[in-house]
Structure formats: structure tokens, C-alpha cells
Motif scaffolding. Structure first.
Motif, short mmCIF file in Angstrom:
data_model
loop_
_atom_site.label_atom_id
_atom_site.label_comp_id
_atom_site.label_asym_id
_atom_site.label_seq_id
_atom_site.Cartn_x
_atom_site.Cartn_y
_atom_site.Cartn_z
N SER A 1 -1.59 19.59 61.44
CA SER A 1 -2.04 20.97 61.32
C SER A 1 -1.22 21.84 62.26
O SER A 1 -1.02 21.51 63.41
N VAL A 2 -0.70 22.95 61.74
CA VAL A 2 0.16 23.84 62.52
C VAL A 2 -0.39 25.26 62.41
O VAL A 2 -0.68 25.73 61.32
N SER A 3 -0.51 25.94 63.54
CA SER A 3 -0.94 27.33 63.55
C SER A 3 0.28 28.23 63.52
O SER A 3 1.25 27.98 64.23
N MET A 4 0.24 29.28 62.67
CA MET A 4 1.32 30.26 62.63
C MET A 4 0.78 31.56 62.07
O MET A 4 -0.21 31.56 61.35
N PRO A 5 1.43 32.65 62.43
CA PRO A 5 0.99 33.94 61.92
C PRO A 5 1.11 34.00 60.39
O PRO A 5 1.98 33.36 59.81
N GLU A 6 0.25 34.77 59.77
CA GLU A 6 0.24 34.91 58.32
C GLU A 6 1.61 35.37 57.78
O GLU A 6 2.07 34.91 56.74
N SER A 7 2.27 36.26 58.52
CA SER A 7 3.56 36.77 58.06
C SER A 7 4.61 35.66 58.01
O SER A 7 5.43 35.61 57.10
N LEU A 8 4.59 34.75 58.99
CA LEU A 8 5.53 33.63 58.99
C LEU A 8 5.22 32.67 57.85
O LEU A 8 6.13 32.15 57.20
N LEU A 9 3.95 32.45 57.60
CA LEU A 9 3.54 31.57 56.50
C LEU A 9 4.01 32.13 55.16
O LEU A 9 4.52 31.39 54.32
N ARG A 10 3.89 33.44 54.98
CA ARG A 10 4.38 34.07 53.74
C ARG A 10 5.89 33.87 53.60
O ARG A 10 6.39 33.54 52.53
N ARG A 11 6.62 34.08 54.70
CA ARG A 11 8.08 33.89 54.66
C ARG A 11 8.43 32.44 54.34
O ARG A 11 9.38 32.18 53.60
N LEU A 12 7.68 31.52 54.91
CA LEU A 12 7.90 30.09 54.66
C LEU A 12 7.70 29.77 53.18
O LEU A 12 8.52 29.09 52.57
N ASP A 13 6.62 30.27 52.61
CA ASP A 13 6.34 30.03 51.19
C ASP A 13 7.40 30.67 50.30
O ASP A 13 7.85 30.06 49.32
N GLU A 14 7.83 31.88 50.63
CA GLU A 14 8.87 32.55 49.86
C GLU A 14 10.19 31.77 49.93
O GLU A 14 10.88 31.60 48.93
N PHE A 15 10.51 31.29 51.13
CA PHE A 15 11.72 30.51 51.31
C PHE A 15 11.68 29.24 50.46
O PHE A 15 12.66 28.89 49.80
N ALA A 16 10.54 28.55 50.49
CA ALA A 16 10.40 27.31 49.73
C ALA A 16 10.61 27.58 48.24
O ALA A 16 11.35 26.84 47.56
N GLU A 17 10.01 28.63 47.74
CA GLU A 17 10.13 28.96 46.32
C GLU A 17 11.56 29.37 45.95
O GLU A 17 12.13 28.90 44.97
N GLU A 18 12.16 30.22 46.78
CA GLU A 18 13.52 30.72 46.50
C GLU A 18 14.58 29.63 46.55
O GLU A 18 15.59 29.71 45.86
N HIS A 19 14.36 28.61 47.37
CA HIS A 19 15.37 27.58 47.56
C HIS A 19 15.02 26.25 46.89
O HIS A 19 15.69 25.24 47.14
N GLY A 20 13.99 26.23 46.08
CA GLY A 20 13.68 25.05 45.29
C GLY A 20 12.99 23.91 46.02
O GLY A 20 13.05 22.77 45.57
#
Length: 143
Positions: A5-24
Motif C-alpha cells: 500500500s502506497v500513499s500519494m496525492p490524488e494529482s500524482l495518482l491521476r498522472r500515474l494512471d494517465e502515464f500507464a494508459e498513454e504508454h501501454g
């Protein structure tokens, strides 16, 4: 595989999800695993071990919502044998950038960068190192 389990700000989590989707990537776990491997392997370059290095470390943080500036000065003094120069600049209306020039061994630089990265509220930490012996006693000419 162990679940963490990792805590992170919501904005970083959104960026992480966007990165995952954009880069396959299959999901955020795959991105975090790769980022972790890269971070851990960053200073494991065997070609740099035992050599005198020079480097630059840059740190960006908000001066309005953070005590990161105070922590940077603590680290500057703690590593006075490693840090040969330090510049503090204001960037935009709300940010500060610290620039550290370092000279030393890989393990010492690695520990210094790690402590900076562990500082709460840093927005960006970047560095580069160059072996001093690559210059054979002379620095390259300016272009």
C-alpha cells in the motif's frame, strides 16, 4: 507477488494512471515496479564505483507550502565536504530551485541525492554525474 500500500496525492495518482494508459502499461502497479527498479538501479553503475565524480543536483519546491528550503540548507551543511557550491533561485511566483555542485564518490553522492528525494514537498529532484578522470587532467574546451 506481495501487495504494498502506497500513499500519494490524488494529482500524482491521476498522472500515474494517465502515464500507464498513454504508454501501454497494464496498470499503475507495472509503472510503479518499473520506476522502483529504475530508482534502485540508478546508482548501481559499476563503471562509476571507486572514481572521483563531479555532479549537479537540482531540486524544485514550493516556498509557500513547504519547509524544504530549510531542509536543503541542513543537508548543505551536513554534506559540506561533498557540496562544493550551492545556488538558490526563485522560479516563477511560488517556487524555489536549489542547485548543488557536488564532488565525491558514488556512494556519498547517492546518499545525498536520496536524502533530498526523501525531503517532504520536493516537486522535482534531478542529477547528473561525470567521472573526473574522463578529462585526463584537463577540461574540454568550450564551444
Amino acid at each position: 507477488m506481495t501487495v504494498v500500500s502506497v500513499s500519494m496525492p490524488e494529482s500524482l495518482l491521476r498522472r500515474l494512471d494517465e502515464f500507464a494508459e498513454e504508454h501501454g502499461y497494464t496498470g499503475r502497479s507495472e509503472v510503479v515496479r518499473e520506476a522502483s527498479r529504475n530508482l534502485l538501479g540508478e546508482f548501481e553503475d559499476k563503471q562509476l564505483e571507486g572514481r572521483d565524480l563531479i555532479g549537479v543536483v537540482t531540486v524544485l519546491f514550493s516556498y509557500e507550502t513547504s519547509n524544504a528550503e530549510e531542509r536543503m540548507m541542513q543537508l548543505r551543511h551536513e554534506y559540506e565536504g561533498l557540496v562544493t557550491s550551492n545556488v538558490h533561485n526563485h522560479v516563477g511566483n511560488h517556487y524555489c530551485m536549489e542547485l548543488f555542485i557536488v564532488e565525491g564518490q558514488l556512494t556519498e553522492i547517492s546518499t545525498f541525492v536520496g536524502k533530498i528525494r526523501a525531503t517532504k514537498d520536493t516537486l522535482s529532484v534531478d542529477y547528473s554525474v561525470i567521472p573526473m578522470d574522463d578529462f585526463d587532467g584537463t577540461f574540454p574546451h568550450e564551444h
